[in-house]
Design a protein around this motif. Structure first.
Motif, PDB file in Angstrom:
ATOM      1  N   GLY A  96      26.603 -51.840  39.344  1.00 26.86           N
ATOM      2  CA  GLY A  96      26.560 -50.415  39.158  1.00 26.86           C
ATOM      3  C   GLY A  96      27.308 -49.449  40.498  1.00 26.86           C
ATOM      4  N   CYS A  97      27.573 -49.969  41.364  1.00 25.69           N
ATOM      5  CA  CYS A  97      28.359 -49.468  42.521  1.00 25.69           C
ATOM      6  C   CYS A  97      29.687 -50.072  42.616  1.00 25.69           C
ATOM      7  CB  CYS A  97      27.642 -49.748  43.745  1.00 25.69           C
ATOM      8  SG  CYS A  97      25.738 -49.320  43.689  1.00 25.69           S
ATOM      9  N   LYS A  98      30.215 -50.712  43.705  1.00 29.67           N
ATOM     10  CA  LYS A  98      31.419 -51.101  43.671  1.00 29.67           C
ATOM     11  C   LYS A  98      31.815 -51.915  42.789  1.00 29.67           C
ATOM     12  CE  LYS A  98      34.128 -53.716  47.320  1.00 29.67           C
ATOM     13  NZ  LYS A  98      33.939 -54.824  48.198  1.00 29.67           N
ATOM     14  N   TRP A  99      33.428 -51.650  42.391  1.00 27.25           N
ATOM     15  CA  TRP A  99      33.896 -52.499  41.321  1.00 27.25           C
ATOM     16  C   TRP A  99      33.639 -51.836  39.968  1.00 27.25           C
ATOM     17  CZ3 TRP A  99      31.791 -56.654  44.493  1.00 27.25           C
ATOM     18  CH2 TRP A  99      32.450 -57.250  45.452  1.00 27.25           C
ATOM     19  N   THR A 100      33.153 -50.515  40.000  1.00 30.14           N
ATOM     20  CA  THR A 100      32.863 -49.939  38.712  1.00 30.14           C
ATOM     21  C   THR A 100      33.421 -48.541  38.752  1.00 30.14           C
ATOM     22  OG1 THR A 100      30.695 -48.864  39.353  1.00 30.14           O
ATOM     23  CG2 THR A 100      30.842 -51.051  38.640  1.00 30.14           C
ATOM     24  N   ASN A 101      33.535 -47.795  37.602  1.00 32.37           N
ATOM     25  CA  ASN A 101      33.804 -46.233  37.538  1.00 32.37           C
ATOM     26  C   ASN A 101      32.678 -45.519  37.501  1.00 32.37           C
ATOM     27  OD1 ASN A 101      36.344 -47.110  37.371  1.00 32.37           O
ATOM     28  ND2 ASN A 101      37.000 -45.453  36.328  1.00 32.37           N
ATOM     29  N   TRP A 102      31.428 -46.207  37.754  1.00 25.83           N
ATOM     30  CA  TRP A 102      30.210 -45.181  37.658  1.00 25.83           C
ATOM     31  C   TRP A 102      30.089 -44.540  39.065  1.00 25.83           C
ATOM     32  CZ3 TRP A 102      27.404 -50.185  35.727  1.00 25.83           C
ATOM     33  CH2 TRP A 102      27.321 -50.059  34.296  1.00 25.83           C
ATOM     34  N   ASN A 103      29.279 -43.546  38.997  1.00 25.71           N
ATOM     35  CA  ASN A 103      29.249 -42.507  40.087  1.00 25.71           C
ATOM     36  C   ASN A 103      29.099 -43.175  41.345  1.00 25.71           C
ATOM     37  OD1 ASN A 103      29.125 -39.488  41.201  1.00 25.71           O
ATOM     38  ND2 ASN A 103      26.814 -40.230  41.180  1.00 25.71           N
ATOM     39  N   LEU A 104      28.094 -44.002  41.393  1.00 31.42           N
ATOM     40  CA  LEU A 104      27.804 -44.606  42.629  1.00 31.42           C
ATOM     41  C   LEU A 104      28.787 -45.553  43.091  1.00 31.42           C
ATOM     42  CD1 LEU A 104      23.934 -45.831  42.119  1.00 31.42           C
ATOM     43  CD2 LEU A 104      24.888 -43.711  42.703  1.00 31.42           C
ATOM     44  N   GLY A 105      29.730 -45.793  42.439  1.00 35.93           N
ATOM     45  CA  GLY A 105      31.111 -46.713  42.963  1.00 35.93           C
ATOM     46  C   GLY A 105      31.966 -45.566  43.592  1.00 35.93           C
ATOM     47  N   VAL A 106      32.256 -44.382  42.606  1.00 38.15           N
ATOM     48  CA  VAL A 106      33.566 -43.636  43.190  1.00 38.15           C
ATOM     49  C   VAL A 106      33.232 -42.379  43.929  1.00 38.15           C
ATOM     50  CG1 VAL A 106      34.886 -44.547  41.160  1.00 38.15           C
ATOM     51  CG2 VAL A 106      33.528 -42.479  40.796  1.00 38.15           C
ATOM     52  N   HIS A 107      31.807 -42.305  43.897  1.00 36.98           N
ATOM     53  CA  HIS A 107      31.457 -40.863  44.695  1.00 36.98           C
ATOM     54  C   HIS A 107      31.143 -41.450  46.172  1.00 36.98           C
ATOM     55  CE1 HIS A 107      28.652 -37.106  44.396  1.00 36.98           C
ATOM     56  NE2 HIS A 107      29.245 -37.347  45.617  1.00 36.98           N
ATOM     57  N   THR A 108      31.769 -40.787  47.157  1.00 37.84           N
ATOM     58  CA  THR A 108      31.624 -41.191  48.455  1.00 37.84           C
ATOM     59  C   THR A 108      31.162 -39.994  49.390  1.00 37.84           C
ATOM     60  OG1 THR A 108      33.141 -42.153  50.364  1.00 37.84           O
ATOM     61  CG2 THR A 108      33.993 -40.241  48.985  1.00 37.84           C
ATOM     62  N   ALA A 109      30.429 -40.444  50.646  1.00 31.47           N
ATOM     63  CA  ALA A 109      30.307 -39.459  51.366  1.00 31.47           C
ATOM     64  C   ALA A 109      31.432 -38.994  52.315  1.00 31.47           C
ATOM     65  CB  ALA A 109      29.187 -40.135  52.484  1.00 31.47           C
ATOM     66  N   LEU A 110      31.450 -37.588  52.527  1.00 30.94           N
ATOM     67  CA  LEU A 110      32.517 -36.883  53.418  1.00 30.94           C
ATOM     68  C   LEU A 110      31.766 -35.914  54.297  1.00 30.94           C
ATOM     69  CD1 LEU A 110      35.447 -36.983  54.356  1.00 30.94           C
ATOM     70  CD2 LEU A 110      35.887 -35.336  52.328  1.00 30.94           C
ATOM     71  N   ILE A 111      31.930 -36.161  55.578  1.00 34.04           N
ATOM     72  CA  ILE A 111      31.238 -35.072  56.529  1.00 34.04           C
ATOM     73  C   ILE A 111      32.532 -34.753  57.208  1.00 34.04           C
ATOM     74  CG2 ILE A 111      29.432 -34.779  58.116  1.00 34.04           C
ATOM     75  CD1 ILE A 111      27.932 -37.021  56.747  1.00 34.04           C
ATOM     76  N   ALA A 112      32.589 -33.406  57.744  1.00 35.34           N
ATOM     77  CA  ALA A 112      33.436 -32.867  58.630  1.00 35.34           C
ATOM     78  C   ALA A 112      33.098 -32.068  59.893  1.00 35.34           C
ATOM     79  CB  ALA A 112      34.674 -31.996  57.705  1.00 35.34           C
ATOM     80  N   ARG A 113      33.499 -32.407  61.006  1.00 37.31           N
ATOM     81  CA  ARG A 113      33.236 -31.534  61.882  1.00 37.31           C
ATOM     82  C   ARG A 113      34.349 -31.226  62.750  1.00 37.31           C
ATOM     83  NH1 ARG A 113      29.688 -34.685  67.073  1.00 37.31           N
ATOM     84  NH2 ARG A 113      31.821 -34.712  67.471  1.00 37.31           N
ATOM     85  N   TRP A 114      34.473 -30.056  63.200  1.00 39.08           N
ATOM     86  CA  TRP A 114      35.164 -29.524  64.403  1.00 39.08           C
ATOM     87  C   TRP A 114      34.715 -28.388  64.684  1.00 39.08           C
ATOM     88  CZ3 TRP A 114      40.810 -27.301  62.846  1.00 39.08           C
ATOM     89  CH2 TRP A 114      41.531 -27.112  64.107  1.00 39.08           C
ATOM     90  N   PRO A 115      34.176 -28.489  65.930  1.00 43.06           N
ATOM     91  CA  PRO A 115      33.447 -27.500  66.524  1.00 43.06           C
ATOM     92  C   PRO A 115      34.142 -25.877  66.605  1.00 43.06           C
ATOM     93  CG  PRO A 115      32.759 -29.237  67.830  1.00 43.06           C
ATOM     94  CD  PRO A 115      34.118 -29.428  66.863  1.00 43.06           C
ATOM     95  N   GLY A 116      33.706 -24.672  66.429  1.00 48.81           N
ATOM     96  CA  GLY A 116      34.612 -23.843  66.261  1.00 48.81           C
ATOM     97  C   GLY A 116      35.181 -23.324  65.200  1.00 48.81           C
ATOM     98  N   HIS A 117      35.686 -24.307  64.203  1.00 49.12           N
ATOM     99  CA  HIS A 117      36.552 -23.901  63.280  1.00 49.12           C
ATOM    100  C   HIS A 117      35.890 -24.385  61.964  1.00 49.12           C
ATOM    101  CE1 HIS A 117      39.828 -23.344  66.056  1.00 49.12           C
ATOM    102  NE2 HIS A 117      39.342 -24.546  66.748  1.00 49.12           N
TER     103      HIS A 117
END
Length: 474
Positions: free
Chosen positions: A257-278
């Motif tokens: 249900g995760c990798k090698w599928t089109n289900w949400n747990l496969g194609v949804h990824t974590a993304l966190i951005a940090r750039w102090p002051g911006h």
């Protein structure tokens, strides 16, 4: 009265302009992209995970911006990395299967940012080819082999040297870690007693599955410690304030249900951005973004015009990063070609962030993925939990349902992600959602036509071979 109102409007507009200008970057940042490998996004505490211990990723989230709707087009290591680095969807860059290659002549971040005066390097797992398309400098210190058993200790001196080599030249450094990709052998499993684990609903509850899930969680914590080491080098080099850090979890883990599928747990990824002051700290955004959007975003932050390097499939989400907007694209798009990971089983889908429509192009076939379900490298099962799912399914209706869900799929699926992120309840046949399904189906058809995706004929050994050899597909 009218004059007073106009004065207030003008004052408000002026203050907004000042605020907007204050958020604008005054110089081009360095870029540090940290990638996990096969980590399901909502197994991380920052996305609601109930088990994993990730103090460094949690701290990064507190110091930066968390994207709640970030996606990648194909839930496999090589295609998603090719998308991230090129800004092109799989059909456009050529990497439409795992263990394939992008087309000769395609360009990537190594070209885009070098043209803008950046040094570009990659440490750890590469898994993209050919080198002419991805000519990153090889930076030593992190294991490139995602199936190493055990993973060799990392050494941060290579990335330290790369970061500090030329203070007058900005850099883009990708550190591609190999955890928590199988084999799950790193980290301290004793931190995760199997009886205490809270298994998510897509995972069958068998003793062996609990053991393997504990091992996977231990690798997540090990990966988190590497994230801490990498960020510590950045701080020690005095580059924290001048560097945009992006952390992403890649696609989901090697559980059904995760990798090698089109289900949400496969194609949804974590993304966190940090750039102090911006980049605003301690915030979350519902803006819909996709891996293809990263390259044009970095180009724009580096002072370039993405149109000069295009046409790219992605578009810059720079204003979302800087806190000036809270929306980006309307749809994200997904594809799966199962060969050579198993028999052909092509899947296409689309989401607007709230609803996810999936089309299984050969629903009459049985879905098989050799790594999850079969053998790899001889007689040793790659994932030993799967036989226990099969063994328990004959008299356990819940486990039987999970096995059937994975192997036998309908022609269409529709899920409401805000209420059902694990996609356990298919709404495709509900009359009250017919209009939503029709809208998403129409958008998926438009995207497939735009990408010149033929669907079923693409997921074949012949198409895979032709693309690897640089031959015309159709």
């Amino acid at each position: 009265m009218r004059a007073a109102v106009m004065w207030l409007v003008c004052l408000g507009a002026g203050l907004w302009g000042l605020a907007s200008r204050a958020a604008e970057p005054s110089q081009r940042p360095n870029f540090l992209i940290i990638m996990a490998d096969d980590c399901t996004y909502n197994d991380l505490p920052v996305y609601g995970g109930k088990n994993a211990f990730t103090p460094n990723i949690d701290r990064l989230a507190r110091e930066g911006l968390v994207f709640d709707r970030a996606y990648l087009s194909m839930a496999m290591c090589q295609p998603c990395r090719a998308e991230l680095y090129t800004g092109l969807y799989p059909m456009r860059n050529g990497c439409c299967w795992n263990h394939s290659a992008s087309r000769p002549g395609i360009r990537s971040l190594a070209h885009y940012l070098s043209a803008l005066g950046y040094r570009t390097g990659l440490a750890g797992k590469v898994h993209v080819e050919p080198k002419t398309v991805f000519p990153f400098e090889d930076v030593p210190g992190f294991c490139p082999n995602c199936t190493a058993d055990p993973t060799p200790p990392h050494n941060v001196e290579g990335i330290r040297e790369f970061m500090t080599r030329k203070n007058d030249q900005p850099f883009c450094l990708i550190v591609a870690l190999v955890e928590p990709h199988v084999p799950w052998v790193m980290g301290d499993r004793s931190r995760y007693p199997v009886r205490n684990l809270k298994l998510p609903p897509h995972i069958a509850d068998t003793p062996k599955t609990r053991e393997d899930f504990a091992a996977y969680l231990a690798e997540i914590t090990y990966m988190d410690s590497q994230v801490g080491d990498i960020l510590r080098v950045l701080d020690e080099a005095g580059l924290r304030d001048s560097t945009l850090v992006l952390f992403t979890s890649e696609q989901g883990a090697q559980f059904p249900g995760c990798k090698w599928t089109n289900w949400n747990l496969g194609v949804h990824t974590a993304l966190i951005a940090r750039w102090p002051g911006h980049v605003p700290a301690g915030r979350r955004t519902a803006a819909l973004v996709q891996y293809a959007d990263v390259a044009p975003t970095l180009i724009e932050l580096a002072g370039g015009n993405p149109a000069d390097f295009g046409p790219l499939d992605g578009t810059s989400f720079r204003e979302v990063l800087l806190g000036l907007k809270d929306e980006h694209r309307r749809y994200a798009y997904f594809a799966h070609n199962n060969f050579p990971e198993g028999p052909p089983y092509p899947i296409r889908s689309v989401t607007d962030g709230e609803w996810h429509y999936i089309r299984n192009l050969t629903p009459q076939e049985v879905y098989i993925e050799k790594h999850v379900m079969g053998q790899l490298g001889g007689a040793t099962p790659h994932n030993k939990y799967w036989p226990t799912w099969m063994a328990h399914s004959w008299n356990n209706p819940t486990i039987y349902g999970l096995v059937k869900r994975y192997m036998v799929r309908p022609a269409e699926e529709l899920y409401r992600l805000s209420e059902d992120p694990y996609e356990m309840t298919n709404l495709a046949d509900r009359a009250e959602f017919a209009e939503i399904k029709a809208r998403l189906a129409k958008e998926l058809d438009r995207w497939l036509a735009e990408q010149k995706d033929p669907g079923v004929p693409l997921d074949t050994p012949e198409a895979h071979k032709a693309m690897k050899e640089g031959q015309p597909l159709f």
